[in-house]
Design a protein around this motif. Structure first.
Motif, mmCIF file in Angstrom:
data_model
loop_
_atom_site.group_PDB
_atom_site.id
_atom_site.type_symbol
_atom_site.label_atom_id
_atom_site.label_comp_id
_atom_site.label_asym_id
_atom_site.label_seq_id
_atom_site.Cartn_x
_atom_site.Cartn_y
_atom_site.Cartn_z
ATOM 1 N N ASP A 212 8.937 10.752 -6.389
ATOM 2 C CA ASP A 212 8.054 10.415 -7.499
ATOM 3 C C ASP A 212 7.106 9.276 -7.100
ATOM 4 O O ASP A 212 7.552 8.207 -6.674
ATOM 5 C CB ASP A 212 8.941 9.988 -8.686
ATOM 6 N N GLN A 213 5.804 9.496 -7.258
ATOM 7 C CA GLN A 213 4.847 8.503 -6.787
ATOM 8 C C GLN A 213 4.896 7.175 -7.557
ATOM 9 O O GLN A 213 4.926 6.109 -6.935
ATOM 10 C CB GLN A 213 3.430 9.061 -6.768
ATOM 11 N N PRO A 214 4.914 7.210 -8.914
ATOM 12 C CA PRO A 214 5.009 5.923 -9.620
ATOM 13 C C PRO A 214 6.270 5.138 -9.245
ATOM 14 O O PRO A 214 6.224 3.905 -9.100
ATOM 15 C CB PRO A 214 5.042 6.338 -11.101
ATOM 16 N N LEU A 215 7.376 5.843 -9.050
ATOM 17 C CA LEU A 215 8.615 5.188 -8.645
ATOM 18 C C LEU A 215 8.450 4.579 -7.251
ATOM 19 O O LEU A 215 8.830 3.429 -6.998
ATOM 20 C CB LEU A 215 9.755 6.226 -8.655
ATOM 21 N N PHE A 216 7.846 5.342 -6.360
ATOM 22 C CA PHE A 216 7.588 4.828 -5.008
ATOM 23 C C PHE A 216 6.752 3.556 -5.074
ATOM 24 O O PHE A 216 7.035 2.571 -4.387
ATOM 25 C CB PHE A 216 6.873 5.894 -4.162
ATOM 26 N N GLU A 217 5.728 3.580 -5.922
ATOM 27 C CA GLU A 217 4.848 2.405 -5.980
ATOM 28 C C GLU A 217 5.573 1.161 -6.477
ATOM 29 O O GLU A 217 5.355 0.066 -5.969
ATOM 30 C CB GLU A 217 3.593 2.722 -6.792
ATOM 31 N N LYS A 218 6.464 1.349 -7.451
ATOM 32 C CA LYS A 218 7.273 0.215 -7.922
ATOM 33 C C LYS A 218 8.135 -0.345 -6.799
ATOM 34 O O LYS A 218 8.242 -1.559 -6.618
ATOM 35 C CB LYS A 218 8.218 0.685 -9.041
ATOM 36 N N LEU A 219 8.780 0.568 -6.071
ATOM 37 C CA LEU A 219 9.690 0.138 -5.005
ATOM 38 C C LEU A 219 8.917 -0.496 -3.853
ATOM 39 O O LEU A 219 9.351 -1.494 -3.269
ATOM 40 C CB LEU A 219 10.514 1.337 -4.506
ATOM 41 N N ALA A 220 7.749 0.077 -3.543
ATOM 42 C CA ALA A 220 6.928 -0.471 -2.454
ATOM 43 C C ALA A 220 6.398 -1.851 -2.853
ATOM 44 O O ALA A 220 6.310 -2.759 -2.019
ATOM 45 C CB ALA A 220 5.776 0.478 -2.129
ATOM 46 N N PHE A 221 6.085 -2.009 -4.138
ATOM 47 C CA PHE A 221 5.640 -3.316 -4.630
ATOM 48 C C PHE A 221 6.733 -4.351 -4.409
ATOM 49 O O PHE A 221 6.500 -5.446 -3.895
ATOM 50 C CB PHE A 221 5.267 -3.240 -6.125
ATOM 51 N N TYR A 222 7.955 -3.972 -4.789
ATOM 52 C CA TYR A 222 9.093 -4.906 -4.641
ATOM 53 C C TYR A 222 9.335 -5.209 -3.163
ATOM 54 O O TYR A 222 9.568 -6.354 -2.786
ATOM 55 C CB TYR A 222 10.336 -4.286 -5.293
ATOM 56 N N GLN A 223 9.257 -4.162 -2.335
ATOM 57 C CA GLN A 223 9.480 -4.370 -0.901
ATOM 58 C C GLN A 223 8.492 -5.401 -0.346
ATOM 59 O O GLN A 223 8.860 -6.309 0.393
ATOM 60 C CB GLN A 223 9.336 -3.044 -0.143
ATOM 61 N N ASN A 224 7.237 -5.259 -0.728
ATOM 62 C CA ASN A 224 6.211 -6.180 -0.241
ATOM 63 C C ASN A 224 6.351 -7.567 -0.872
ATOM 64 O O ASN A 224 6.176 -8.584 -0.216
ATOM 65 C CB ASN A 224 4.822 -5.606 -0.527
ATOM 66 N N ALA A 225 6.716 -7.587 -2.164
ATOM 67 C CA ALA A 225 6.832 -8.870 -2.863
ATOM 68 C C ALA A 225 7.993 -9.688 -2.317
ATOM 69 O O ALA A 225 7.890 -10.906 -2.159
ATOM 70 C CB ALA A 225 7.002 -8.632 -4.362
ATOM 71 N N VAL A 226 9.116 -9.025 -2.025
ATOM 72 C CA VAL A 226 10.310 -9.736 -1.559
ATOM 73 C C VAL A 226 10.291 -9.892 -0.041
ATOM 74 O O VAL A 226 10.705 -10.912 0.491
ATOM 75 C CB VAL A 226 11.578 -9.001 -2.047
ATOM 76 N N GLY A 227 9.863 -8.850 0.652
ATOM 77 C CA GLY A 227 9.649 -8.963 2.093
ATOM 78 C C GLY A 227 10.814 -8.619 2.999
ATOM 79 O O GLY A 227 10.784 -8.932 4.185
ATOM 80 N N ALA A 228 11.826 -7.923 2.468
ATOM 81 C CA ALA A 228 12.985 -7.569 3.318
ATOM 82 C C ALA A 228 12.686 -6.284 4.101
ATOM 83 O O ALA A 228 13.347 -5.265 3.952
ATOM 84 C CB ALA A 228 14.240 -7.402 2.460
ATOM 85 N N VAL A 229 11.673 -6.354 4.945
ATOM 86 C CA VAL A 229 11.200 -5.155 5.642
ATOM 87 C C VAL A 229 11.895 -4.988 7.001
ATOM 88 O O VAL A 229 12.372 -5.949 7.592
ATOM 89 C CB VAL A 229 9.675 -5.222 5.882
ATOM 90 N N ALA A 230 11.927 -3.749 7.473
ATOM 91 C CA ALA A 230 12.397 -3.498 8.836
ATOM 92 C C ALA A 230 11.301 -3.953 9.793
ATOM 93 O O ALA A 230 10.128 -3.606 9.619
ATOM 94 C CB ALA A 230 12.682 -2.010 9.023
ATOM 95 N N GLY A 231 11.658 -4.724 10.795
ATOM 96 C CA GLY A 231 10.681 -5.210 11.765
ATOM 97 C C GLY A 231 10.249 -4.091 12.702
ATOM 98 O O GLY A 231 10.883 -3.030 12.760
ATOM 99 N N PRO A 232 9.146 -4.327 13.453
ATOM 100 C CA PRO A 232 8.629 -3.260 14.335
ATOM 101 C C PRO A 232 9.650 -2.781 15.372
ATOM 102 O O PRO A 232 9.770 -1.572 15.606
ATOM 103 C CB PRO A 232 7.427 -3.923 15.020
#
Ligand code: PLP
Length: 380
Positions: A212-232
């Motif tokens: 679901d795109q709106p759901l993805f956007e919420k989760l991607a927002f949180y990922q970017n806002a919090v920053g717990a990303v997988a490194g390169p």
């Protein structure tokens, strides 16, 4: 393209700058702007990074979903899935749960006002009974850690959706090779990519896949806002791991089935839990909703802690460690390790005894693994 091909190719085109067939490790923070207000395809690596993007696209493809997100750990992915909740919301959870997930629910999200109700995941009606007007999410783990109970995904999806709740499935144990919950109606798949996805016990990483795109956007927002990303580099190791996911999972499972059958025939362990055994109470459900039975075999030793200590001391090939899903075989003692954070009362309730051991069957030679177990069981 079929699974094994997508595992090698999805999300990965030869590098436009150099022709490199392997996606490079874009070990960079910044991407240059083309002009004022004109970013390149990427800007800043917390928001997006080309190596991570390739890993995310490959994960999405293997789960047969639209959108993937790669995190710094499975727990970060699980935390992100919970971020769509508000204080006062309720989550209905299958009670056989990874210990760290239980800890995150009880010690982090409960104090923030989210309620969790734990139910017997093997009974779909138990989810229906626990649903209240405030239920916004249903959380399942199948097969579950460490006792390998299954949740009937289609039945629980129907119950969750009737209430308008989001269904989340932790697909770590099966991996997308054996189970793709999005195709059965699940809304959010979470993974500890630390396990089978990366597969070599050298990366801690997590993932979410949704349609679901709106759901993805919420989760991607949180990922970017919090920053717990997988490194390169971790993303690159993830891509490398995925390339062999299909062959690894086949070998993991072949070994696990042989070992489970050997343990049953041997008779020295009191209980052998493996969905691939006809004796597993949900063997038929496993046949219907999975493409295989995975490679976690749980055994119950007679004689409690003392027997566990003698057994573990007798192992040579199996290593005594917390994790699972790597090429090497591991043994874990849930009572003191993965479920150490859980109260004795809760462990009793869900059936984790002092004598329960979880075997993560690797891809070594099965004869060597059986000889190792044989030697250790002789000491119990
Ligand atoms: C390991 C595990 C997690 C946590 O993942 P990390 O990568 O260790 O943060 C979550 N769920 C399950 C089922 C796991 O096995």
């Amino acid at each position: 393209m079929n699974f094994a091909t997508r595992a090698i190719r999805a999300g990965q085109q030869p590098d436009p700058a150099t022709g490199s067939i392997i996606v490079p490790i874009y070990q960079t923070v910044n991407f240059v702007f083309q002009g004022v207000g004109k970013p390149s395809a990427f800007e800043y690596s917390r928001s997006a990074n080309p190596t991570r993007r390739a890993f995310e696209q490959c994960l999405a493809s293997l789960e047969e979903g639209q959108y993937g997100l790669a995190f710094s750990s499975g727990m970060a992915a699980i935390d992100a899935a919970l971020s769509i909740l508000k204080p006062g919301d309720q989550v209905v959870v299958s009670e056989n749960l990874y210990g760290g997930t239980y800890r995150l629910f009880e010690s982090v999200w409960k104090p923030r006002g989210v309620q969790f109700s734990y139910v017997d995941g093997t009974r779909p009606s138990a989810f229906a009974e626990a649903i209240r007007p405030a239920t916004r999410m249903v959380w399942i783990e199948t097969p579950a850690n460490p006792l390998l109970q299954l949740v009937d995904v289609r039945a629980v999806t129907a119950i969750a959706h009737k209430q308008g709740a989001v269904l989340v499935a932790d697909n770590t144990f099966a991996s997308p090779f054996f189970q793709r919950p999005l195709t059965q109606g699940v809304d959010i798949v979470v993974h500890s990519a630390t396990k089978y996805i990366c597969g070599h016990s050298d990366v801690v990483a997590g993932a979410i896949v949704v349609n679901d795109q709106p759901l993805f956007e919420k989760l991607a927002f949180y990922q970017n806002a919090v920053g717990a990303v997988a490194g390169p580099f971790d993303s690159w190791l993830g891509l490398r791991g995925l390339k062999t996911l299909a062959v690894r999972m086949k070998q993991h499972e072949r070994n696990a089935q042989r070992i489970a059958e050997w343990l049953v025939a041997d008779g020295r362990a009191a209980g052998i839990l493996y969905p691939g055994l006809a004796s597993h109470p949900q063997h038929e459900l496993a046949r219907v909703q999975m493409d295989g039975f995975g490679a976690i075999v749980t055994v119950r030793l007679r004689g409690g802690l003392a027997a566990v200590e003698r057994f573990i001391d007798g192992l040579e090939v199996f290593l005594f460690a917390e994790s699972l899903g790597g090429v090497e075989s591991l043994v874990c003692h849930p009572w003191t390790m993965s479920h150490g954070a859980m109260s004795k009362q809760d462990k009793d309730k869900i059936g984790i005894t002092e004598g329960t051991l979880r075997l993560s069957i690797g891809i070594e030679d099965a004869d060597d693994l059986i000889a190792d177990l044989d030697k250790a069981l002789a000491r119990v």
